[in-house]
Design a protein around this motif. Structure first.
Motif, PDB file in Angstrom:
ATOM      1  N   VAL A  67       0.826  -1.207   0.000  1.00  0.00           N
ATOM      2  CA  VAL A  67       0.000   0.000   0.000  1.00  0.00           C
ATOM      3  C   VAL A  67       0.862   1.259   0.000  1.00  0.00           C
ATOM      4  N   GLY A  68       1.961   1.255   0.714  1.00  0.00           N
ATOM      5  CA  GLY A  68       2.830   2.424   0.761  1.00  0.00           C
ATOM      6  C   GLY A  68       3.767   2.559  -0.420  1.00  0.00           C
ATOM      7  N   ASN A 114       1.046   1.472  -5.176  1.00  0.00           N
ATOM      8  CA  ASN A 114      -0.095   0.606  -5.427  1.00  0.00           C
ATOM      9  C   ASN A 114      -1.209   1.519  -5.938  1.00  0.00           C
ATOM     10  N   THR A 115      -1.792   1.203  -7.091  1.00  0.00           N
ATOM     11  CA  THR A 115      -2.731   2.126  -7.733  1.00  0.00           C
ATOM     12  C   THR A 115      -4.190   1.892  -7.341  1.00  0.00           C
ATOM     13  N   ARG A 116      -4.441   0.982  -6.409  1.00  0.00           N
ATOM     14  CA  ARG A 116      -5.833   0.679  -6.065  1.00  0.00           C
ATOM     15  C   ARG A 116      -6.575   1.921  -5.569  1.00  0.00           C
ATOM     16  N   ALA A 117      -5.938   2.722  -4.722  1.00  0.00           N
ATOM     17  CA  ALA A 117      -6.618   3.907  -4.188  1.00  0.00           C
ATOM     18  C   ALA A 117      -6.934   4.908  -5.294  1.00  0.00           C
ATOM     19  N   ALA A 118      -6.033   5.059  -6.268  1.00  0.00           N
ATOM     20  CA  ALA A 118      -6.285   5.980  -7.376  1.00  0.00           C
ATOM     21  C   ALA A 118      -7.444   5.490  -8.236  1.00  0.00           C
ATOM     22  N   HIS A 119      -7.472   4.200  -8.526  1.00  0.00           N
ATOM     23  CA  HIS A 119      -8.580   3.636  -9.293  1.00  0.00           C
ATOM     24  C   HIS A 119      -9.890   3.744  -8.515  1.00  0.00           C
ATOM     25  N   GLY A 153      -0.354   7.033  -4.813  1.00  0.00           N
ATOM     26  CA  GLY A 153      -0.856   6.098  -3.821  1.00  0.00           C
ATOM     27  C   GLY A 153      -1.101   6.767  -2.486  1.00  0.00           C
ATOM     28  N   ASP A 154      -0.680   8.017  -2.351  1.00  0.00           N
ATOM     29  CA  ASP A 154      -0.794   8.787  -1.112  1.00  0.00           C
ATOM     30  C   ASP A 154      -2.162   9.482  -1.069  1.00  0.00           C
ATOM     31  N   PRO A 155      -2.983   9.200  -0.059  1.00  0.00           N
ATOM     32  CA  PRO A 155      -4.311   9.832   0.017  1.00  0.00           C
ATOM     33  C   PRO A 155      -4.260  11.357   0.015  1.00  0.00           C
ATOM     34  N   ALA A 177     -10.819   8.820   3.686  1.00  0.00           N
ATOM     35  CA  ALA A 177     -10.707   8.274   5.043  1.00  0.00           C
ATOM     36  C   ALA A 177     -11.034   6.786   5.031  1.00  0.00           C
ATOM     37  N   ALA A 178     -12.057   6.405   4.276  1.00  0.00           N
ATOM     38  CA  ALA A 178     -12.405   4.987   4.151  1.00  0.00           C
ATOM     39  C   ALA A 178     -11.292   4.220   3.447  1.00  0.00           C
ATOM     40  N   SER A 179     -10.660   4.864   2.450  1.00  0.00           N
ATOM     41  CA  SER A 179      -9.552   4.222   1.746  1.00  0.00           C
ATOM     42  C   SER A 179      -8.374   3.966   2.671  1.00  0.00           C
ATOM     43  N   ARG A 180      -8.097   4.919   3.546  1.00  0.00           N
ATOM     44  CA  ARG A 180      -7.013   4.739   4.516  1.00  0.00           C
ATOM     45  C   ARG A 180      -7.270   3.523   5.416  1.00  0.00           C
ATOM     46  N   ARG A 181      -8.521   3.261   5.705  1.00  0.00           N
ATOM     47  CA  ARG A 181      -8.879   2.114   6.541  1.00  0.00           C
ATOM     48  C   ARG A 181      -8.935   0.823   5.734  1.00  0.00           C
ATOM     49  N   GLY A 182      -8.809   0.947   4.421  1.00  0.00           N
ATOM     50  CA  GLY A 182      -8.910  -0.224   3.572  1.00  0.00           C
ATOM     51  C   GLY A 182     -10.327  -0.556   3.168  1.00  0.00           C
TER      52      GLY A 182
END
Length: 233
Positions: A67-68, A114-119, A153-155, A177-182
């Motif tokens: 994730v980082g 990791n590009t999941r948060a961007a997607h 990848g950084d919120p 915030a939800a993304s930070r929690r997964g």
């Protein structure tokens, strides 16, 4: 009676759909997007009576990246075998990028994210904002990474980009915030996902597939073939 009606009934405008599968760490996807933008403009001048609908589909190439993120330069040295191999590959890619009007800044990139948060951000924006067009946000995420060296990848980076693209501040903060929690990190699969072996991958009118960063001319040709309108070329 005008051109848009027949005996009082609206005439549906002809259309062509382009499904695009992409990942934000794929520089060929950025090049492919710019080539697609040019192709859509060219197609519009050839076939003004045909509308074009572009649909964007997330396709993570490296879901196993932490994730980082990981160090960018070291990642590619390990992937290609040596610093010389990396340098040679970048010369090749820069030439293709320049043809598409881009100047990539590899020296600014520090993190392979990791590009999941961007997607997930793009998916959230589309699903919660009626009429939202994701192309400018996608373009900004691409250029933020490959031209500005931002860690997408950084919120905090995603928040800044999202706000610059006009996303609702409160909703964006809640989503990140939800993304930070997964939480809330599912990426929708496209109907063609099982057939995608690499990106960029274009599917035109659910029939013609182009895998790779094709030139604007090649994309226009496929669009014309899909509409049976080659006489306009």
């Amino acid at each position: 009676m005008n051109d848009a009606t027949t005996q009082g009934n609206p005439v549906e405008m002809a259309s062509v759909a382009v499904d695009v599968h992409f990942d934000f760490v794929c520089l060929w996807c950025l090049i492919g997007k710019r080539n697609l933008d040019a192709a859509v403009d060219r197609f519009a001048s050839l076939c003004p009576e045909v509308s074009v609908k572009v649909r964007w589909h997330s396709h993570q190439l490296l879901p196993e990246v932490p994730v980082g993120g990981v160090p960018y330069q070291a990642f590619y040295v390990a992937r290609l075998g040596s610093a010389n191999a990396v340098a040679a590959r970048r010369v090749q890619v820069q030439e293709a990028a320049r043809t598409a009007g881009l100047q990539l800044a590899f020296d600014r990139i520090e993190v392979m994210p990791n590009t999941r948060a961007a997607h997930s951000l793009v998916s959230w924006a589309v699903s919660t904002s009626p009429g939202f067009q994701p192309a400018p946000l996608i373009d900004r995420l691409f250029t933020g990474y490959f031209m500005d060296g931002e860690d997408i990848g950084d919120p905090d980076v995603l928040q800044r980009i999202g706000l610059a693209c006009g996303l609702d501040a409160a909703g964006l903060a809640e989503h990140l915030a939800a993304s930070r929690r997964g939480d809330n990190m599912e990426i929708p699969r496209s109907p063609q996902a099982d057939d995608v072996r690499g990106v960029p991958h274009f599917v035109i009118n659910s029939a013609l597939s182009l895998s790779g960063a094709y030139s604007p001319g090649a994309i226009v040709d496929a669009m014309l073939r899909s509409t049976g309108d080659q006489e306009n070329r």
